[in-house]
Design a protein around this motif. Structure first.
Motif, mmCIF file in Angstrom:
data_model
loop_
_atom_site.group_PDB
_atom_site.id
_atom_site.type_symbol
_atom_site.label_atom_id
_atom_site.label_comp_id
_atom_site.label_asym_id
_atom_site.label_seq_id
_atom_site.Cartn_x
_atom_site.Cartn_y
_atom_site.Cartn_z
ATOM 1 N N ARG A 1 0.864 7.375 -6.415
ATOM 2 C CA ARG A 1 -0.504 8.235 -6.699
ATOM 3 C C ARG A 1 -0.252 9.679 -6.362
ATOM 4 O O ARG A 1 -0.475 10.616 -6.928
ATOM 5 C CB ARG A 1 -1.785 7.491 -6.020
ATOM 6 C CG ARG A 1 -3.009 8.299 -6.477
ATOM 7 C CD ARG A 1 -4.295 7.511 -5.689
ATOM 8 N NE ARG A 1 -4.133 7.483 -4.410
ATOM 9 C CZ ARG A 1 -4.689 6.625 -3.522
ATOM 10 N NH1 ARG A 1 -5.411 5.558 -3.979
ATOM 11 N NH2 ARG A 1 -4.414 6.720 -2.216
ATOM 12 N N THR B 1 -2.038 5.931 4.415
ATOM 13 C CA THR B 1 -1.999 4.654 4.066
ATOM 14 C C THR B 1 -1.175 3.823 5.128
ATOM 15 O O THR B 1 -1.519 2.474 5.339
ATOM 16 C CB THR B 1 -1.407 4.557 2.553
ATOM 17 O OG1 THR B 1 -2.189 5.265 1.661
ATOM 18 C CG2 THR B 1 -1.358 3.154 2.282
ATOM 19 N N THR B 2 -0.122 4.517 5.483
ATOM 20 C CA THR B 2 0.820 3.485 6.358
ATOM 21 C C THR B 2 0.308 3.457 7.664
ATOM 22 O O THR B 2 0.108 2.215 8.226
ATOM 23 C CB THR B 2 2.093 4.644 6.739
ATOM 24 O OG1 THR B 2 2.853 4.699 5.150
ATOM 25 C CG2 THR B 2 3.132 3.825 7.601
ATOM 26 N N PRO C 1 0.820 -1.185 -0.011
ATOM 27 C CA PRO C 1 -0.055 -0.170 -0.065
ATOM 28 C C PRO C 1 0.776 1.176 0.001
ATOM 29 O O PRO C 1 0.422 2.164 -0.644
ATOM 30 C CB PRO C 1 -0.800 -0.047 1.344
ATOM 31 C CG PRO C 1 -0.915 -1.482 1.493
ATOM 32 C CD PRO C 1 0.396 -2.324 1.003
ATOM 33 N N PRO C 2 1.987 1.335 0.911
ATOM 34 C CA PRO C 2 2.690 2.689 0.831
ATOM 35 C C PRO C 2 3.322 2.910 -0.794
ATOM 36 O O PRO C 2 3.651 3.938 -0.918
ATOM 37 C CB PRO C 2 3.684 2.429 1.752
ATOM 38 C CG PRO C 2 3.129 1.550 2.973
ATOM 39 C CD PRO C 2 2.340 0.497 2.065
ATOM 40 N N THR D 1 -5.035 0.999 0.151
ATOM 41 C CA THR D 1 -4.601 2.170 -0.726
ATOM 42 C C THR D 1 -5.701 3.030 -1.132
ATOM 43 O O THR D 1 -5.838 4.060 -1.371
ATOM 44 C CB THR D 1 -3.700 1.637 -1.811
ATOM 45 O OG1 THR D 1 -2.875 0.833 -1.200
ATOM 46 C CG2 THR D 1 -3.097 2.732 -2.481
ATOM 47 N N LEU E 1 2.233 2.133 -3.688
ATOM 48 C CA LEU E 1 0.896 2.324 -4.615
ATOM 49 C C LEU E 1 0.473 3.654 -4.362
ATOM 50 O O LEU E 1 0.203 4.622 -5.083
ATOM 51 C CB LEU E 1 -0.207 1.359 -4.622
ATOM 52 C CG LEU E 1 0.200 -0.143 -5.083
ATOM 53 C CD1 LEU E 1 -1.308 -0.848 -5.028
ATOM 54 C CD2 LEU E 1 0.763 -0.016 -6.293
ATOM 55 N N SER E 2 0.274 4.024 -2.902
ATOM 56 C CA SER E 2 -0.233 5.591 -2.420
ATOM 57 C C SER E 2 0.938 6.632 -2.876
ATOM 58 O O SER E 2 0.625 7.666 -3.472
ATOM 59 C CB SER E 2 -0.302 5.340 -1.199
ATOM 60 O OG SER E 2 -0.857 6.690 -0.586
ATOM 61 N N GLY F 1 -0.352 9.323 1.460
ATOM 62 C CA GLY F 1 0.547 8.406 2.048
ATOM 63 C C GLY F 1 0.618 7.938 3.249
ATOM 64 O O GLY F 1 0.698 6.825 3.626
#
Length: 249
Positions: free
Chosen positions: A86, A170-171, A79-80, A161, A82-83, A167
């Motif tokens: 983006r 997301t973490t 997830p981090p 995400t 991909l975030s 970001g």
């Protein structure tokens, strides 16, 4: 540039970047094996237990740590990345080139899944060499349960995400989701050792069902179709949610 050539180029570039992140690689590839080694040092975990039918706790933990590798890849590490892409506008800029953002997403999922598979081999090897844990008795069933568990973990990471606004969020959200999923997978208490009512609930949640399917295949039997069906259903729901909510910019 054809779409296939562009996708291959993206995969190669992402692989180089992925290999430059030693901490991410450790959490996926190294941490599950290290955890198994630490647990194996506990004397009682290596002693046959009457309440486990003469089995050992360490035998239960090999499938659990295999599943943990998938969870770490899908929820903690993916997830981090991909975030961040983006948030920096990389996905939006890619939409104006022959390389579609979906190619980047597919490359990241493939790389994290491959790293988790390497971790699986390492965990199984550590269990076999260090603690005399038998190899999976039903390889096809083991592989199927592993694939379904990986799909659930990676799709859950994509959902994290999708719903996180930044970001940093997301973490944080990934860490919040991670620990309950580790519990469901049996990291603190193997699902087989949970009290009956709790186990009945956990078996209908994604990683509880996947953990049970892996454990049964490890024992040499085809996984229970209920556990496979539950894991597959959760994977389908999470993939649908990720597709519905994922934002490219």
């Amino acid at each position: 540039m054809s779409a296939s050539t562009a996708s291959t180029a993206v995969l190669r570039a992402e692989l180089r970047l992925f290999l430059r992140e030693p901490f991410s690689l450790f959490w996926i590839v190294g941490f599950p094996a290290v955890l198994l080694a630490i647990l194996g040092l506990i004397p009682s975990f290596r002693t046959p237990q009457s309440d486990l039918g003469g089995g050992r706790v360490i035998d239960l933990y090999v499938p659990v740590t295999v599943l943990l590798a998938m969870i770490m890849a899908g929820i903690q590490v993916l997830p981090p990345v991909l975030s961040g892409y983006r948030e920096r506008g990389i996905l939006r800029r890619m939409s104006t080139t022959p390389v579609r953002p979906a190619s980047l997403l597919a490359a990241q999922i493939a790389l994290h899944f491959a790293a988790a598979l390497v971790s699986t081999l390492l965990v199984v090897a550590v269990g076999r060499v260090a603690f005399d844990v038998a190899l999976p008795g039903h390889p096809p069933g083991y592989l199927l349960a592993l694939l379904l568990g990986a799909l659930s973990a990676l799709a859950m990471g994509a959902v994290v995400t999708a719903v996180a606004p930044s970001g940093k969020a997301t973490t944080v959200l990934g860490s919040i989701v991670l620990f309950p999923m580790m519990f469901l997978a049996g990291v603190w208490i193997p699902v087989q050792s949970m009290p009956g009512p709790l186990r009945s609930v956990v078996e209908y949640l994604p990683f509880g069902a996947a953990s049970q399917a892996l454990a049964r295949a490890a024992d040499g039997a085809w996984p229970d179709w209920t556990h496979l069906g539950v894991t597959a259903a959760w994977a389908a729901v999470l993939i649908a949610a990720a597709v519905r909510w994922f934002r490219w910019e």
